[in-house]
Design a protein around this motif. Structure first.
Motif, short mmCIF file in Angstrom:
data_model
loop_
_atom_site.label_atom_id
_atom_site.label_comp_id
_atom_site.label_asym_id
_atom_site.label_seq_id
_atom_site.Cartn_x
_atom_site.Cartn_y
_atom_site.Cartn_z
N LEU A 327 0.86 -1.18 0.00
CA LEU A 327 0.00 0.00 0.00
C LEU A 327 0.90 1.23 0.00
CD1 LEU A 327 -2.71 1.54 0.33
CD2 LEU A 327 -2.43 1.27 2.81
N PHE A 328 0.72 2.10 -1.00
CA PHE A 328 1.47 3.35 -1.09
C PHE A 328 0.50 4.51 -0.85
CE2 PHE A 328 3.39 0.29 -4.06
CZ PHE A 328 4.67 0.19 -3.52
N VAL A 329 0.81 5.33 0.13
CA VAL A 329 -0.07 6.45 0.48
C VAL A 329 0.68 7.76 0.23
CG1 VAL A 329 -1.44 7.55 2.30
CG2 VAL A 329 -1.26 5.05 2.21
N TYR A 330 0.04 8.66 -0.51
CA TYR A 330 0.60 9.98 -0.77
C TYR A 330 -0.48 11.03 -0.52
CZ TYR A 330 4.71 8.08 -3.26
OH TYR A 330 5.87 7.44 -3.58
N ALA A 331 -0.07 12.16 0.07
CA ALA A 331 -0.89 13.37 0.06
C ALA A 331 -0.26 14.29 -0.98
CB ALA A 331 -0.88 14.03 1.44
N PHE A 332 -1.08 15.10 -1.65
CA PHE A 332 -0.50 15.94 -2.70
C PHE A 332 -1.22 17.29 -2.78
CE2 PHE A 332 -3.96 13.51 -4.64
CZ PHE A 332 -4.67 14.49 -5.32
N ASP A 333 -0.44 18.31 -3.18
CA ASP A 333 -1.01 19.57 -3.69
C ASP A 333 -0.40 19.72 -5.08
OD1 ASP A 333 1.59 20.53 -2.88
OD2 ASP A 333 0.74 21.12 -0.97
N THR A 334 0.71 20.49 -5.21
CA THR A 334 1.44 20.48 -6.49
C THR A 334 2.69 19.63 -6.40
OG1 THR A 334 2.54 22.53 -5.86
CG2 THR A 334 0.58 22.72 -7.27
N ILE A 335 2.97 19.12 -5.19
CA ILE A 335 4.06 18.15 -5.00
C ILE A 335 3.55 17.02 -4.12
CG2 ILE A 335 5.94 19.82 -5.30
CD1 ILE A 335 6.25 19.88 -2.26
N PRO A 336 4.11 15.82 -4.28
CA PRO A 336 3.62 14.67 -3.51
C PRO A 336 4.34 14.54 -2.17
CG PRO A 336 5.19 13.94 -5.17
CD PRO A 336 5.11 15.44 -5.30
N TYR A 337 3.59 14.12 -1.15
CA TYR A 337 4.14 13.89 0.18
C TYR A 337 3.87 12.43 0.55
CZ TYR A 337 3.92 19.01 0.59
OH TYR A 337 4.05 20.36 0.39
#
Length: 477
Positions: A327-337
């Protein structure tokens, strides 16, 4: 099953699974649409949902539509399924047929008559039904003009319950002078908590122990706030008993997945009780199945997306608890976290997200681009977003590159929230990518409904599973 039929059924299923809990008018609308467009599928879906669904409103409306159907096999299935309901749900089905459908077919009346007469023929079953659903039982007899037998009439309408009946025991409970006598009656006759507290003026620890002992794990969760208000949490022995019931709830097959979480969110419990309630939720979700495919959860943290972050935590906890794959979890706006948790519980994900705050523009494709560069290959992608993209890389372009590079075509599930668009969905459909959409309206009861859709190899597999579900057959006609 051609593509048009499949898409229509998936759309129906998606709408059904994401209709807000306790909004009966919206529930009724989607059921009416499905039953008109595809009555055969509707019958199988009704049985499947009775076994796997969570929202009682849906279960009741399904049975009402089956009982009023033109198809004999539907009426027979509805006849059998109604017999499984508690009295208050049978009453709700009857009221729905009368008020919403303006119908009350003879076969539906016969189903209710059978329901009542089966209970009359078994005094123990009748007493339990009358004790928990007295108002509903009276409503069924009176509104359908069904004559009760002598014993039922004495208990429900004349208020002269015979010796040995639970209704008579309740009268004894109200008159009992000692707590020992109250406790004896509660334990011996398994008097439900919600009934007993109306008959007893003072709840002592001895009586509380007796009550909690006779409660099911689900009843303890449902009444936890009430128990706390009556001092149950302040007595070590009583608290220990409550804890044991919560432990039992995590293993029970008759506990609603998110009821424990909602109980934890709506009252001020101690940290230990909250942790136990979270464990119940996690264990119940795991019972729904396991995810065997590598999955990505991409959460929009752009400006005004605080609700997406809150939902993302819940989904991360739900998915990580049942996945056997990466499982890969990312938060993003204009860059991924990238977001990683040290465990699989909701509290672990709360900590993992604690420094993720909403703000910035929106590039939904940036997280997928990061995954491509890190060679993180998945079979399904869950997007939590309003689909409002305003910066590159755009998701549809990043998706095209990702598919080409790794020779895969992940299924995309868009969980929409807020004031949403259909930009990403439209772009993906134009390149014939497999995409589903769900609208989250703040109802956390609907989240476990995602589990069947994430655990099947494909949406077609889920549809075939539903269509293979046999309808109950009435054999006594």
């Amino acid at each position: 099953m051609n593509t048009t039929e499949r898409d229509l059924r998936l759309e129906m299923l998606n709408s059904l699974l994401t209709t807000p809990h306790r909004k009966l008018e919206q529930v009724a609308e989607i059921h009416q649409l499905i039953v008109e467009l595809d009555p055969i599928f509707y019958g199988h879906l009704a049985v499947w949902y009775q076994r796997h669904g969570d929202v009682r409103d849906h279960k009741e409306v399904f049975v009402a539509h089956l009982l009023t159907s033109n198809l004999t096999e539907h009426r027979d299935a509805g006849f059998m399924m109604l017999q499984e309901f508690p009295p208050y749900q049978v009453a709700r089905v009857v009221d729905f047929m009368k008020q919403q459908q303006n119908k009350m077919p003879r076969s539906a009346r016969t189903a209710v008559r059978r329901y009542l007469k089966t209970r009359e023929s078994n005094p123990a079953l009748f007493d339990r039904a009358a004790l928990r659903g007295r108002k509903a039982m009276k409503h069924l007899y009176a509104s359908l003009h069904i004559k009760p037998n002598e014993r039922a009439n004495a208990i429900l309408f004349r208020d002269t319950p015979p010796e040995g009946s639970l209704a008579n025991v309740l009268k004894q409970l109200a008159k009992a002078k000692s707590t020992a006598e109250q406790a004896r009656l509660i334990v011996e006759f398994k008097i439900p908590y919600t009934i007993a507290i109306g008959a007893i003026k003072q709840l002592t620890p001895v009586v509380l122990v007796a009550l909690i002992n006779s409660m099911t794990p689900q009843e303890v969760i449902n009444n936890l706030k009430s128990l706390q208000a009556r001092g149950a949490m302040d007595h070590p022995e009583v608290k220990k008993l409550i804890d044991s019931k919560l432990e039992e709830a995590s293993k029970s097959g008759r506990v609603a997945a998110f009821k424990a979480q909602i109980a934890a969110d709506t009252a001020d419990f101690d940290a230990d009780t909250v942790a136990r309630l979270e464990k119940v939720t996690n264990e119940q979700v795991k019972r729904r199945g396991t995810i065997a495919r590598p999955t990505a959860l991409l959460i929009d943290k752009s400006g005004s997306m605080d609700n997406a972050i809150a939902l993302g935590k819940q989904l991360a906890a739900l998915i990580s608890g049942i996945t056997q794959a990466e499982l890969f979890v990312y938060a993003f706006d204009t860059i991924p976290y990238p977001v990683t948790a040290k465990g699989k519980e909701l509290t672990d994900w709360e900590r993992a997200f604690q420094h993720i705050n909403a703000g910035g523009g929106t590039s939904i494709g940036c997280a997928l681009e990061a995954m491509r560069k890190k060679k993180q290959v998945v079979d399904q992608i869950i997007l939590v977003t309003d689909e409002g993209e305003n910066a590159t890389p755009y998701f549809s372009e990043a998706y095209k590159t990702y598919c080409r590079e790794f020779a895969v075509m992940p299924n995309v599930v868009i969980v929409r929230l807020g004031t949403y668009y259909n930009w990403v969905e439209t772009q993906l459909k134009q390149q014939q990518a497999p995409v589903e959409t769900f609208t989250f309206a703040g109802d956390y009861y609907s989240l476990p409904n995602l589990v069947p859709l994430l655990t099947r190899p494909s949406r077609l597999d889920l549809l075939m599973e539903i269509l293979d579900m046999p309808l109950p057959v009435r054999e006594d006609k």
